[in-house]
Scaffold this motif. Structure first.
Motif, PDB file in Angstrom:
ATOM      1  N   ASP A   7      26.205   9.887   9.570  1.00 23.52           N
ATOM      2  CA  ASP A   7      25.637   8.312   9.585  1.00 23.52           C
ATOM      3  C   ASP A   7      25.335   8.845  11.163  1.00 23.52           C
ATOM      4  OD1 ASP A   7      25.799   6.662   7.565  1.00 23.52           O
ATOM      5  OD2 ASP A   7      26.443   5.653   8.129  1.00 23.52           O
ATOM      6  N   ALA A   8      24.033   7.688  11.440  1.00 26.75           N
ATOM      7  CA  ALA A   8      23.302   8.477  12.782  1.00 26.75           C
ATOM      8  C   ALA A   8      24.038   7.185  13.786  1.00 26.75           C
ATOM      9  CB  ALA A   8      21.838   8.174  12.741  1.00 26.75           C
ATOM     10  N   ASP A  18      15.774   2.828  29.854  1.00 28.54           N
ATOM     11  CA  ASP A  18      17.118   3.721  29.633  1.00 28.54           C
ATOM     12  C   ASP A  18      16.329   3.795  27.981  1.00 28.54           C
ATOM     13  OD1 ASP A  18      18.493   3.833  31.238  1.00 28.54           O
ATOM     14  OD2 ASP A  18      19.698   2.854  31.317  1.00 28.54           O
ATOM     15  N   GLY A  19      16.445   5.118  27.731  1.00 26.33           N
ATOM     16  CA  GLY A  19      15.952   5.103  26.221  1.00 26.33           C
ATOM     17  C   GLY A  19      17.424   4.778  24.997  1.00 26.33           C
ATOM     18  N   GLN A  20      16.894   5.335  24.071  1.00 26.32           N
ATOM     19  CA  GLN A  20      18.093   5.358  22.763  1.00 26.32           C
ATOM     20  C   GLN A  20      18.706   6.314  22.552  1.00 26.32           C
ATOM     21  OE1 GLN A  20      15.877   4.708  19.296  1.00 26.32           O
ATOM     22  NE2 GLN A  20      16.599   1.663  18.967  1.00 26.32           N
ATOM     23  N   ARG A  21      20.377   6.759  22.791  1.00 29.03           N
ATOM     24  CA  ARG A  21      20.547   7.322  22.274  1.00 29.03           C
ATOM     25  C   ARG A  21      21.160   7.973  21.066  1.00 29.03           C
ATOM     26  NH1 ARG A  21      25.417   9.632  25.813  1.00 29.03           N
ATOM     27  NH2 ARG A  21      24.544  11.897  25.295  1.00 29.03           N
ATOM     28  N   ILE A  22      20.474   8.930  20.462  1.00 32.27           N
ATOM     29  CA  ILE A  22      21.116   9.374  18.063  1.00 32.27           C
ATOM     30  C   ILE A  22      21.757   9.893  18.013  1.00 32.27           C
ATOM     31  CG2 ILE A  22      20.097   8.520  16.240  1.00 32.27           C
ATOM     32  CD1 ILE A  22      17.721   7.453  17.804  1.00 32.27           C
ATOM     33  N   GLY A  23      22.897   9.932  17.906  1.00 35.93           N
ATOM     34  CA  GLY A  23      23.593  11.621  17.185  1.00 35.93           C
ATOM     35  C   GLY A  23      23.908  10.837  16.482  1.00 35.93           C
ATOM     36  N   THR A  24      24.728  12.126  15.628  1.00 35.84           N
ATOM     37  CA  THR A  24      24.983  12.590  13.761  1.00 35.84           C
ATOM     38  C   THR A  24      26.123  12.319  14.422  1.00 35.84           C
ATOM     39  OG1 THR A  24      23.445  13.597  13.404  1.00 35.84           O
ATOM     40  CG2 THR A  24      25.214  13.328  11.998  1.00 35.84           C
ATOM     41  N   ILE A  25      27.089  11.027  13.242  1.00 30.32           N
ATOM     42  CA  ILE A  25      28.562  11.304  13.597  1.00 30.32           C
ATOM     43  C   ILE A  25      28.986  12.340  12.499  1.00 30.32           C
ATOM     44  CG2 ILE A  25      30.679   9.661  12.204  1.00 30.32           C
ATOM     45  CD1 ILE A  25      28.742   7.600  12.495  1.00 30.32           C
ATOM     46  N   ILE A  26      29.870  13.148  12.826  1.00 30.34           N
ATOM     47  CA  ILE A  26      30.536  14.064  12.014  1.00 30.34           C
ATOM     48  C   ILE A  26      32.052  14.493  11.769  1.00 30.34           C
ATOM     49  CG2 ILE A  26      28.940  15.793  13.206  1.00 30.34           C
ATOM     50  CD1 ILE A  26      30.865  16.752  15.436  1.00 30.34           C
ATOM     51  N   GLU A  27      32.497  13.087  12.513  1.00 29.07           N
ATOM     52  CA  GLU A  27      33.824  13.110  12.044  1.00 29.07           C
ATOM     53  C   GLU A  27      34.518  11.653  12.416  1.00 29.07           C
ATOM     54  OE1 GLU A  27      38.205  14.311  14.098  1.00 29.07           O
ATOM     55  OE2 GLU A  27      36.957  15.380  14.045  1.00 29.07           O
ATOM     56  N   TRP A  41      25.330  15.377  19.471  1.00 24.69           N
ATOM     57  CA  TRP A  41      23.683  14.717  19.909  1.00 24.69           C
ATOM     58  C   TRP A  41      22.933  15.837  19.858  1.00 24.69           C
ATOM     59  CZ3 TRP A  41      23.971   9.963  20.714  1.00 24.69           C
ATOM     60  CH2 TRP A  41      25.737   9.557  20.881  1.00 24.69           C
ATOM     61  N   PRO A  42      22.116  15.804  19.981  1.00 24.38           N
ATOM     62  CA  PRO A  42      20.905  16.255  19.149  1.00 24.38           C
ATOM     63  C   PRO A  42      20.819  17.732  20.800  1.00 24.38           C
ATOM     64  CG  PRO A  42      19.611  14.130  19.675  1.00 24.38           C
ATOM     65  CD  PRO A  42      21.235  14.448  20.159  1.00 24.38           C
ATOM     66  N   ASP A  43      21.319  18.108  21.590  1.00 22.99           N
ATOM     67  CA  ASP A  43      21.718  19.064  22.372  1.00 22.99           C
ATOM     68  C   ASP A  43      22.446  20.034  21.922  1.00 22.99           C
ATOM     69  OD1 ASP A  43      23.606  17.571  23.104  1.00 22.99           O
ATOM     70  OD2 ASP A  43      23.234  17.504  25.388  1.00 22.99           O
ATOM     71  N   GLY A  44      23.006  19.566  21.364  1.00 25.52           N
ATOM     72  CA  GLY A  44      25.038  20.102  20.160  1.00 25.52           C
ATOM     73  C   GLY A  44      25.986  19.951  21.169  1.00 25.52           C
ATOM     74  N   HIS A  45      26.093  18.893  21.977  1.00 24.75           N
ATOM     75  CA  HIS A  45      27.482  18.711  22.730  1.00 24.75           C
ATOM     76  C   HIS A  45      27.865  17.633  22.080  1.00 24.75           C
ATOM     77  CE1 HIS A  45      29.853  17.623  25.926  1.00 24.75           C
ATOM     78  NE2 HIS A  45      29.292  16.860  26.269  1.00 24.75           N
TER      79      HIS A  45
END
Length: 66
Positions: A7-8, A18-27, A41-45
């Protein structure tokens, strides 16, 4: 708030402009899908997040529930 891996996590901006921050839940922190979540996060962090009221979950499949 409950989520599944894949899920995101959508964080709304705190201030005007300020924009949205969208990341992928990995755990997921708990078996019932409650936080904390490990998010990539999209930058790999990757970070652990306990989302606040400005956050929402966007399911991995299906439309954005805005």
């Amino acid at each position: 708030m409950r989520a599944k891996v894949g899920d995101a996590l959508v964080l709304e901006g705190q201030h005007v402009g300020d924009g949205q921050r969208i990341g992928t839940i990995i755990e997921i922190g708990h078996a019932d899908g409650t936080p904390p979540y490990r998010v990539r996060w999209p930058d790999g962090h990757e970070t652990y997040v306990s989302p606040g009221p400005d956050a929402r979950i966007r399911p991995a499949t299906g439309p954005d529930p805005r």
